[in-house]
Design a protein around this motif. Structure first.
Motif, PDB file in Angstrom:
ATOM      1  N   VAL A  92       0.835  -1.202   0.000  1.00 41.46           N
ATOM      2  CA  VAL A  92       0.000   0.000   0.000  1.00 41.46           C
ATOM      3  C   VAL A  92       0.872   1.255   0.000  1.00 41.46           C
ATOM      4  O   VAL A  92       0.660   2.176  -0.800  1.00 41.46           O
ATOM      5  CB  VAL A  92      -0.959  -0.015   1.215  1.00 41.46           C
ATOM      6  CG1 VAL A  92      -1.643   1.325   1.359  1.00 41.46           C
ATOM      7  CG2 VAL A  92      -1.977  -1.107   1.061  1.00 41.46           C
TER       8      VAL A  92
ATOM      9  N   PHE B  84       3.958   1.544  -0.968  1.00 49.28           N
ATOM     10  CA  PHE B  84       4.680   1.626  -2.241  1.00 49.28           C
ATOM     11  C   PHE B  84       3.780   2.204  -3.333  1.00 49.28           C
ATOM     12  O   PHE B  84       4.201   3.080  -4.098  1.00 49.28           O
ATOM     13  CB  PHE B  84       5.150   0.214  -2.625  1.00 49.28           C
ATOM     14  CG  PHE B  84       6.072   0.169  -3.800  1.00 49.28           C
ATOM     15  CD1 PHE B  84       7.419   0.392  -3.636  1.00 49.28           C
ATOM     16  CD2 PHE B  84       5.589  -0.098  -5.063  1.00 49.28           C
ATOM     17  CE1 PHE B  84       8.263   0.354  -4.711  1.00 49.28           C
ATOM     18  CE2 PHE B  84       6.432  -0.131  -6.145  1.00 49.28           C
ATOM     19  CZ  PHE B  84       7.776   0.093  -5.968  1.00 49.28           C
ATOM     20  N   CYS B  85       2.516   1.753  -3.377  1.00 48.19           N
ATOM     21  CA  CYS B  85       1.616   2.238  -4.426  1.00 48.19           C
ATOM     22  C   CYS B  85       1.249   3.704  -4.199  1.00 48.19           C
ATOM     23  O   CYS B  85       1.070   4.447  -5.175  1.00 48.19           O
ATOM     24  CB  CYS B  85       0.372   1.380  -4.493  1.00 48.19           C
ATOM     25  SG  CYS B  85       0.742  -0.227  -5.179  1.00 48.19           S
ATOM     26  N   ILE B  86       1.154   4.131  -2.936  1.00 52.57           N
ATOM     27  CA  ILE B  86       0.919   5.554  -2.680  1.00 52.57           C
ATOM     28  C   ILE B  86       2.088   6.373  -3.214  1.00 52.57           C
ATOM     29  O   ILE B  86       1.901   7.439  -3.817  1.00 52.57           O
ATOM     30  CB  ILE B  86       0.704   5.804  -1.171  1.00 52.57           C
ATOM     31  CG1 ILE B  86      -0.619   5.193  -0.719  1.00 52.57           C
ATOM     32  CG2 ILE B  86       0.711   7.282  -0.869  1.00 52.57           C
ATOM     33  CD1 ILE B  86      -0.806   5.207   0.767  1.00 52.57           C
TER      34      ILE B  86
ATOM     35  N   ILE C  55       3.965   5.552  -5.756  1.00 55.06           N
ATOM     36  CA  ILE C  55       3.856   5.573  -7.219  1.00 55.06           C
ATOM     37  C   ILE C  55       2.827   6.599  -7.664  1.00 55.06           C
ATOM     38  O   ILE C  55       3.065   7.368  -8.606  1.00 55.06           O
ATOM     39  CB  ILE C  55       3.506   4.161  -7.743  1.00 55.06           C
ATOM     40  CG1 ILE C  55       4.744   3.288  -7.654  1.00 55.06           C
ATOM     41  CG2 ILE C  55       3.005   4.224  -9.174  1.00 55.06           C
ATOM     42  CD1 ILE C  55       4.572   1.945  -8.231  1.00 55.06           C
TER      43      ILE C  55
END
Lengths: 106, 164
Positions: A19, A21-23, A25
């Protein structure tokens, strides 16, 4: 003190790191301020560090934590150089907007 | 202990979201500081005391001050903040969300590792990590100093006005 590795399953840390990491990105993709983009990269780096440390702790292997230490050392060097580049870019263009850096396009 | 984990995870995700969402770069940095604090808390939770100390000193001490210094040095605030168009923002959120979906779906399918109660919880202490660091990783540790020297010279060279 009983450690968390006996109560919380490893999957919880995997999801948490994914989560964060995707934030990071999403931050890289949606912001135009170069410094904020840089901070989002730091966020992604920290998510990876957390996951590596979690794997290391859950398997009882100290090598993973040594690697996290080296990643932190490299990140510190990277931030110094990156911020110097951003300051140089500000001096040349008068802004930290990355959309102004489109000279390669035309 | 599990309540502490959920609280820190919630705090980390919430403040990471705020880093991306808020307009003012200074607020962004302060939320990033909260994220790093909660990640330090996670390190303490799984007894990685050395990593917690290093994370606290290097990330929250050195790197955050550097970011804050550059933001204040360049005099950036919410009014001068450039914004991407709504379409690009939407596309960015969609692609990030899709990546998260793919990752979580693959983790759901993965084999779950059973909790190992026999594992040594003392590996994150400074004594044990120091033994590993200076016995097995002595050469990379010394090479890291060369990396720092290169970074230092590079930063000074880049920030100097005219290199003549």
């Amino acid at each position: 003190m009983d450690s968390v590795i006996k109560i919380i399953p490893l999957n919880a840390y995997i999801i948490l790191s994914a989560v964060i990491f995707c934030i990071g990105i999403v931050g890289v993709l949606t912001r135009r301020n170069a410094i904020i983009i840089f901070m989002s990269v730091e966020l992604m780096l920290n998510a990876v560090n957390l996951l590596l440390a979690a794997f290391s702790s859950y398997s009882g292997d100290a090598n993973g934590q040594v690697f996290v230490f080296f990643i932190m050392a490299v990140a510190a060097a990277e931030v110094a150089v990156g911020l110097a580049i951003i300051v140089m870019m500000y001096r040349n263009t008068g802004s930290v907007d990355i959309d102004l850096l489109n000279k390669l396009k035309n | 202990m599990d309540k502490m984990f959920y609280f820190l995870a919630f705090l980390a995700i919430l403040s990471a979201l705020m880093v991306v969402l808020v307009k003012n770069p200074i607020h962004s940095i302060l939320y990033l500081l909260v994220t790093f604090t909660s990640i330090t808390g996670h390190y303490i939770l799984f007894n990685a005391q050395f990593l917690a100390a290093v994370n606290f000193i290097v990330y929250m001490g050195a790197i955050m001050v550097l970011f804050l210094f550059v933001i204040m040095f360049l005099n950036l605030n919410g009014e001068t903040e450039p914004q991407k168009s709504t379409l690009v923002k939407f596309a960015g959120v969609i692609s990030g969300g899709l990546l998260l979906l793919v990752m979580v779906a693959s983790f759901k399918k993965a084999v779950t590792i059973p909790l190992n109660t026999e594992v040594d919880t003392q590996i994150g202490l400074i004594k044990n990590l120091g033994m590993v660091l200076f016995k097995d990783y002595a050469l990379p540790f010394e090479l890291a100093s060369v990396l720092f020297l290169v970074a230092m010279i590079g930063a000074v060279m880049l920030a100097k006005k005219d290199w003549k």
